[in-house]
Each structure stands twice: as structure tokens, then as C-alpha cells.
Design a protein around this motif. Structure first.
Motif, mmCIF file in Angstrom:
data_model
loop_
_atom_site.group_PDB
_atom_site.id
_atom_site.type_symbol
_atom_site.label_atom_id
_atom_site.label_comp_id
_atom_site.label_asym_id
_atom_site.label_seq_id
_atom_site.Cartn_x
_atom_site.Cartn_y
_atom_site.Cartn_z
ATOM 1 N N ALA A 1 -8.761 2.457 8.211
ATOM 2 C CA ALA A 1 -7.557 2.011 7.524
ATOM 3 C C ALA A 1 -7.362 0.538 7.859
ATOM 4 O O ALA A 1 -7.690 0.093 8.959
ATOM 5 N N VAL A 2 -6.846 -0.195 6.902
ATOM 6 C CA VAL A 2 -6.561 -1.620 7.081
ATOM 7 C C VAL A 2 -5.075 -1.828 6.830
ATOM 8 O O VAL A 2 -4.535 -1.337 5.832
ATOM 9 N N VAL A 3 -4.407 -2.531 7.740
ATOM 10 C CA VAL A 3 -3.003 -2.890 7.559
ATOM 11 C C VAL A 3 -2.963 -4.327 7.072
ATOM 12 O O VAL A 3 -3.555 -5.214 7.684
ATOM 13 N N ARG A 4 -2.288 -4.531 5.956
ATOM 14 C CA ARG A 4 -2.174 -5.874 5.382
ATOM 15 C C ARG A 4 -0.710 -6.314 5.417
ATOM 16 O O ARG A 4 0.192 -5.521 5.141
ATOM 17 N N LEU A 5 -0.492 -7.564 5.755
ATOM 18 C CA LEU A 5 0.827 -8.159 5.722
ATOM 19 C C LEU A 5 0.921 -8.918 4.407
ATOM 20 O O LEU A 5 0.237 -9.927 4.217
ATOM 21 N N VAL A 6 1.722 -8.406 3.480
ATOM 22 C CA VAL A 6 1.776 -8.901 2.109
ATOM 23 C C VAL A 6 3.030 -9.744 1.913
ATOM 24 O O VAL A 6 4.134 -9.293 2.214
ATOM 25 N N ASP A 7 2.851 -10.943 1.418
ATOM 26 C CA ASP A 7 3.965 -11.844 1.127
ATOM 27 C C ASP A 7 3.934 -12.158 -0.356
ATOM 28 O O ASP A 7 3.020 -12.818 -0.843
ATOM 29 N N CYS A 8 4.911 -11.638 -1.088
ATOM 30 C CA CYS A 8 5.006 -11.849 -2.536
ATOM 31 C C CYS A 8 6.150 -12.816 -2.845
ATOM 32 O O CYS A 8 6.987 -12.554 -3.713
ATOM 33 N N GLY A 9 6.221 -13.905 -2.123
ATOM 34 C CA GLY A 9 7.300 -14.860 -2.336
ATOM 35 C C GLY A 9 8.573 -14.404 -1.659
ATOM 36 O O GLY A 9 8.703 -14.474 -0.447
ATOM 37 N N ALA A 10 9.512 -13.892 -2.450
ATOM 38 C CA ALA A 10 10.800 -13.446 -1.912
ATOM 39 C C ALA A 10 10.700 -12.084 -1.226
ATOM 40 O O ALA A 10 11.596 -11.699 -0.494
ATOM 41 N N GLU A 11 9.634 -11.346 -1.479
ATOM 42 C CA GLU A 11 9.486 -9.996 -0.910
ATOM 43 C C GLU A 11 8.292 -9.947 0.036
ATOM 44 O O GLU A 11 7.261 -10.563 -0.212
ATOM 45 N N ARG A 12 8.465 -9.170 1.109
ATOM 46 C CA ARG A 12 7.380 -8.929 2.055
ATOM 47 C C ARG A 12 7.182 -7.429 2.202
ATOM 48 O O ARG A 12 8.144 -6.664 2.138
ATOM 49 N N PHE A 13 5.939 -7.050 2.419
ATOM 50 C CA PHE A 13 5.595 -5.639 2.567
ATOM 51 C C PHE A 13 4.572 -5.481 3.683
ATOM 52 O O PHE A 13 3.818 -6.395 3.983
ATOM 53 N N LEU A 14 4.548 -4.296 4.260
ATOM 54 C CA LEU A 14 3.450 -3.876 5.117
ATOM 55 C C LEU A 14 2.654 -2.884 4.285
ATOM 56 O O LEU A 14 3.209 -1.914 3.780
ATOM 57 N N GLN A 15 1.380 -3.148 4.107
ATOM 58 C CA GLN A 15 0.537 -2.320 3.244
ATOM 59 C C GLN A 15 -0.548 -1.658 4.075
ATOM 60 O O GLN A 15 -1.176 -2.304 4.913
ATOM 61 N N ILE A 16 -0.773 -0.380 3.833
ATOM 62 C CA ILE A 16 -1.833 0.366 4.513
ATOM 63 C C ILE A 16 -2.831 0.814 3.454
ATOM 64 O O ILE A 16 -2.470 1.511 2.504
ATOM 65 N N ASP A 17 -4.075 0.369 3.615
ATOM 66 C CA ASP A 17 -5.171 0.783 2.731
ATOM 67 C C ASP A 17 -6.064 1.744 3.508
ATOM 68 O O ASP A 17 -6.460 1.446 4.635
ATOM 69 N N THR A 18 -6.363 2.901 2.929
ATOM 70 C CA THR A 18 -7.280 3.829 3.585
ATOM 71 C C THR A 18 -8.575 3.906 2.791
ATOM 72 O O THR A 18 -8.597 3.760 1.570
ATOM 73 N N TYR A 19 -9.640 4.127 3.525
ATOM 74 C CA TYR A 19 -10.978 4.197 2.949
ATOM 75 C C TYR A 19 -11.579 5.550 3.285
ATOM 76 O O TYR A 19 -11.259 6.143 4.303
ATOM 77 N N GLY A 20 -12.438 6.023 2.439
ATOM 78 C CA GLY A 20 -13.020 7.354 2.611
ATOM 79 C C GLY A 20 -13.981 7.448 3.782
ATOM 80 O O GLY A 20 -14.371 6.455 4.388
ATOM 81 N N ARG A 21 -14.360 8.664 4.055
ATOM 82 C CA ARG A 21 -15.325 8.937 5.115
ATOM 83 C C ARG A 21 -16.678 8.315 4.757
ATOM 84 O O ARG A 21 -16.968 8.044 3.601
ATOM 85 N N SER A 22 -17.518 8.162 5.768
ATOM 86 C CA SER A 22 -18.846 7.574 5.551
ATOM 87 C C SER A 22 -19.722 8.469 4.677
ATOM 88 O O SER A 22 -20.707 8.004 4.110
ATOM 89 N N THR A 23 -19.361 9.742 4.550
ATOM 90 C CA THR A 23 -20.145 10.674 3.729
ATOM 91 C C THR A 23 -19.757 10.619 2.250
ATOM 92 O O THR A 23 -20.354 11.310 1.430
#
Length: 75
Positions: free
Chosen positions: A24-46
Motif C-alpha cells: 500500500a502507498v500513502v499519498r499526501l494529496v494537495d488539490c489547492g484549497a483541499e488536502r487529502f490523505l490517499q491510500i492506494d493498494t496493490y494486488g498480491r504478487s500472484t
């Protein structure tokens, strides 16, 4: 992608263990007036397409603060 602004709490009485995702990757997102914490998940190696993004969840400030509070009380 989903942006979460409100969290509802429910107790899961019949929870089962889940398998671990590849990463999983945590991204700190800044969209100008708005900020978000974003979590991206990736599948298993299989997975057929290795390294493909599985899901993305964005938390606004209020949802993040609520999640932190819930986590502190739960653990």
C-alpha cells in the motif's frame, strides 16, 4: 476512486482474518484549497497483472481525524 468525508462505526462480530496485500502507498494529496490523505493498494504478487493498482481511498481532514480517533480508542 472514492473520497470519504463521513465514517460510520459498526462492530463486526464475525470477523475473519484477511490475507495481506502486496503493498500500500500513502499519498499526501494537495488539490489547492483541499488536502487529502490517499491510500492506494496493490494486488498480491500472484495477480495476473503484477503491480496493478487495486483500489484508492481518499480521506478528507475530518474523516482522517475521525479515523485516527477511532484507531486510538480501539487499540
Amino acid at each position: 476512486m472514492a473520497t470519504i468525508g463521513t465514517l460510520t462505526v459498526r462492530v463486526n462480530e464475525n470477523a475473519q482474518p484477511h490475507g495481506e496485500v502486496g503493498k500500500a502507498v500513502v499519498r499526501l494529496v494537495d488539490c489547492g484549497a483541499e488536502r487529502f490523505l490517499q491510500i492506494d493498494t496493490y494486488g498480491r504478487s500472484t495477480r495476473d497483472i503484477h503491480g496493478k493498482l487495486s483500489q484508492t481511498i481518499r480521506l478528507d481532514k475530518a474523516a482522517f481525524e475521525r479515523l485516527v480517533d477511532l484507531g486510538k480508542r480501539h487499540f
